[in-house]
Design an enzyme around this catalytic site. Structure first.
Site, mmCIF file in Angstrom:
data_model
loop_
_atom_site.group_PDB
_atom_site.id
_atom_site.type_symbol
_atom_site.label_atom_id
_atom_site.label_comp_id
_atom_site.label_asym_id
_atom_site.label_seq_id
_atom_site.Cartn_x
_atom_site.Cartn_y
_atom_site.Cartn_z
ATOM 1 N N GLU A 7 1.405 -1.560 -0.481
ATOM 2 C CA GLU A 7 0.314 -0.405 -0.150
ATOM 3 C C GLU A 7 0.536 1.435 -0.057
ATOM 4 O OE1 GLU A 7 -0.269 -2.205 2.717
ATOM 5 O OE2 GLU A 7 -2.427 -2.859 2.791
ATOM 6 N N ASP A 82 -5.486 -8.046 6.534
ATOM 7 C CA ASP A 82 -6.879 -7.630 6.605
ATOM 8 C C ASP A 82 -7.838 -7.425 5.962
ATOM 9 O OD1 ASP A 82 -6.299 -5.064 5.947
ATOM 10 O OD2 ASP A 82 -6.559 -3.671 7.961
ATOM 11 N N GLU A 84 -9.871 -5.082 4.814
ATOM 12 C CA GLU A 84 -9.021 -3.696 3.812
ATOM 13 C C GLU A 84 -7.367 -4.020 3.269
ATOM 14 O OE1 GLU A 84 -10.832 -0.674 3.303
ATOM 15 O OE2 GLU A 84 -12.540 -1.484 4.334
#
Length: 759
Positions: A7, A82, A84
């Site tokens: 990310e 997770d 997300e």
């Protein structure tokens, strides 16, 4: 070449170092796709089909990933472990597939709970497929939030005020805060008295509390006025002339065990209690520690993943912690066996570990010079909690003594002393309001049954019962967790959303609802009762968790929710008037026309007005005295500097201000509150100083005190330090989610910035 996607650029930099030259690591910069921001993004009539689009700010990052993929053999999706993170990987996978960039290239999902060389390489060696139950759960959650927001918000615009919005999880949280405020307002304090006796032995003074008076056990409200308390003081003083007789001494030994290592929720609570951090500040700082910091031997992730419900620790972690304790504190500070903890949270995501240091050997004091102030504080908190959880219990000796004062009168003295501190030597958990004791643990002198001690004084003390305290960030997070509302990873966004919407404000670190927040809550609790019900919201979270485990399908879940919800929306649209929501009837007649009065919501908040408006224009402040027209408050000993008329306090669209009573002939105005002088000399005119001011919309800015002669202004707080790059006389302090606190140059053409630790 293998391509790995994460990310954030910080995470990419750390992972690249561990994987070597055969791997290219790129960042997606968070989510790459989201629902189109218009009606119809979720279609209930077509199996809740969802229309996505690339997030504009991240389009260039998607293009960079697609370009790098051309020369790559394998794609590894290594986003956070997770829901997300799973969703980010899936959205990227779907985008690349639609663009035809995969071309039969293998795609693997890899997850790691800590960013260390071993964890990263183990994950690459043992990849898995995308988890569609996790993806379905995230899609269902996003669809629910969209359906609630896109249908409730327009209704709020029509029935309350334009610009308002409502959320599926934020609304029950708002209800908590409003209901607590209503409890406080309805609370009536009750008086009660306690009586204490002061004594001394071996030069050690102590006190005891009256528990029995004239043969009767003393209850909380047995003495509820000053006259009774003073009468009891007189009786007890006379009865104790010969001293206090030690009737009984009871000694006990109790053990106190350490708290488990941190979950997301307990980390947020403890950082709020002990460090004064907001939930956002805690999570931002934890993200930095997880993604990696250069501590002298290169960048390394300092803590495990910070979004977790688990209190488990890996065996290798507990082994390292136990070895460290034995070496640093002694083998006698270790329990015979490794401590294991069980989570109390419902539907805990136990796939991850608790939040802990990636290596206990990175002692906080030894690496703090490499960390920002916030990072050092939070890392020390996490490190100490993890170490303490594997240490021996604390041993506490308690003493309770009953002291006679004449016939039928008895005092009790309590004391305790920590005999063996055990884990307390490293860490002790903080307490919330309800758990705080009346005072510090006291140490009593050695008392012997049958001995008589001198009575130094009898002290009656007046008390009043207190209302429940307003929620702090720590207690609100705790309540959300106890009710099962939201998930720990969403608490920070729930709180910030309530503040951003101006439904609540923080006053002395306690949440208070605004007038708009009260009215929105009234609307939701009266007309959408089911959807702000704590049990309903928690049950919905349980069902979303069941979807993530593959036990329930997401489309039937949405169907079950959508039907009754849409019916309620349509019914409210047709049958509820704006006045039903914004007016609250009062049992009081208008002094001007005798029509009923009501509490109403206006542009400046709630007020009392006549229901016969516009025929009758009677109004008054909600807490003010009744009057046909509110008389303006005159500013004493001052007159208008432009025309000499009286100055008065007025109320405008953006709150109260000082204006000329000669308006509209004279339009002189000034702020009610004098702006705060920062003491920093204006870098433009070098004559004035920069004042802290508030814009019409309540946003803080800093401008020259000589305005309008000098129009220099900045949004961020100025400090009197010249820019090392361009020499501009001031720098400013800027705070962002990604970089935290920084010193930056306010000159647009200058790019200077450096970390700022603050106070």
């Amino acid at each position: 070449m293998n391509l790995v996607i994460v990310e954030s650029p910080a995470k990419a930099k750390t992972i690249k170092k561990y994987l070597g030259s055969d791997f290219e690591v790129l960042a997606s910069y968070g989510h790459v796709r989201d629902l189109v921001p218009k009606e119809g993004a979720v279609d209930p009539n077509n199996g809740f089909a969802m229309k996505y689009q690339v997030i504009e700010r991240n389009d260039r990052h998607v293009q960079a990933i697609a370009k790098a993929l051309k020369s790559s053999d394998i794609l590894y999706l290594a986003t956070d472990p997770d829901r997300e993170g799973e969703a980010i990987s899936w959205h990227l996978y779907e985008l690349l597939k639609q663009k035809g960039k995969l071309k039969n290239k293998p795609v693997y999902r890899v997850v790691f709970n800590e960013i260390t060389k071993k964890a990263v390489n183990d994950a690459i060696t043992n990849p898995r497929e995308l988890s569609y139950p996790l993806i379905d759960a995230q899609q269902a959650r996003r669809a629910l939030d969209y359906l609630v927001g896109f249908n409730l918000s327009p209704l709020l615009w029509k029935k309350v005020r334009r610009g308002l919005s409502a959320g599926r999880v934020q609304s029950p949280a708002l209800r908590m805060i409003v209901e607590r405020e209503m409890e406080i307002e309805a609370f009536k304090a009750e008086e009660f008295w306690t009586i204490e006796a002061d004594s001394i032995k071996e030069n050690q003074p102590f006190s005891a509390k009256l528990v029995q008076y004239q043969g009767e056990k003393l209850e909380k409200f047995s003495l509820n006025n000053e006259a009774d308390a003073k009468a009891a003081e007189t009786v007890l003083s006379a009865a104790g002339r010969d001293g206090l007789l030690v009737l009984n001494v009871e000694k006990k030994q109790r053990k106190r065990n350490p708290a488990p290592p941190f979950t997301t929720s307990t980390l947020q609570q403890e950082a709020a209690r002990k460090l004064g951090f907001t939930t956002q500040r805690t999570m931002r700082t934890a993200q930095q520690l997880y993604e990696g910091v250069d501590v002298g031997q290169g960048t390394v992730g300092l803590i495990t993943y910070m979004r977790t419900d688990s209190v488990n620790l890996a065996d290798e972690a507990t082994a390292e912690i136990r070895d460290f304790i034995a070496e640093r504190f002694g083998a006698d500070q270790l329990p015979p066996e490794t401590r294991h903890f069980k989570t109390k949270a419902k539907n805990a995501q136990e796939a991850h570990e608790a939040v802990r240091p990636t290596s206990v050997l990175r002692v906080p004091d030894e690496i703090k010079d490499h960390l920002t102030k916030d990072q050092a504080k939070l890392y020390e908190l996490i490190w100490k909690r993890a170490v303490a959880c594997q240490m021996i219990h604390a041993t506490i000796h308690t003493v309770a003594a009953d002291l006679g004062c004449g016939e039928g009168n008895q005092f009790r003295a309590n004391g305790s002393v920590i005999a063996k501190p055990g884990f307390i030597a490293v860490y002790q958990e903080g307490l919330d309001d309800a758990a705080k004791s009346d005072g510090d643990e006291k140490l009593l002198p050695p008392l012997v049954e049958g001995e008589t001690l001198p009575l130094k004084a009898i002290r009656p003390e007046q008390h009043f019962t207190e209302p429940p305290p307003r929620f702090s960030e720590a207690t609100l997070v705790k309540a959300l967790e106890e009710y099962g509302i939201g998930r720990p990873s969403t608490y920070a966004s729930i709180i910030s959303t309530l503040q951003d919407r101006e439904y609540v404000v923080l006053d002395k670190k306690r949440f208070m609802p605004t007038d708009v927040g009260r009215v929105v809550n009234k609307f939701l609790t009266e007309y959408f009762t089911r959807y702000v019900d704590y049990d309903f919201t928690a049950k919905l979270e349980d069902e979303l968790d069941a979807v993530s485990r593959g036990e329930e399908a997401w489309v039937p879940l949405l169907s079950k929710f959508w039907g009754p919800f849409k019916e309620r929306i349509d019914h409210t649209q047709e049958n509820v008037k704006r006045s039903d929501v914004t007016h609250e009837a009062l049992d009081e007649a208008c002094p001007k026309c005798n029509s009923p009065l009501s509490i109403r919501l206006g542009r400046h908040g709630r007020f009392i007005g006549c229901t016969n408006y516009p025929e009758c224009d009677y109004t008054r402040d909600l807490n003010g005295d009744a009057s046909e027209k509110e008389e303006p408050e005159v500013v004493e000993d001052r007159s208008c500097p432009e025309c000499g008329s009286t100055l008065v306090v007025k109320r405008g669209r953006y709150g109260k201000f000082i204006g000329c009573s000669g308006y509209p002939k004279c339009r002189y105005i000034e702020p009610l509150e004098k702006p705060e002088d920062t003491g920093v000399t204006c870098p433009k005119c070098h004559k004035g100083t920069l004042f802290k001011r508030k814009s019409r919309r309540g946003k803080i800015f800093y401008s020259c005190s000589t305005y309008p002669d000098c129009d220099y202004a900045v949004w961020n707080e100025p400090i009197a330090e010249p820019c090392p790059n361009c020499g501009w006389p001031v720098l400013t302090i800027k705070s962002t989610k990604r970089k935290g606190m920084e010193k930056v140059c306010p000159q647009k053409e200058c790019s200077f910035s450096e970390p700022y630790e603050g106070d």
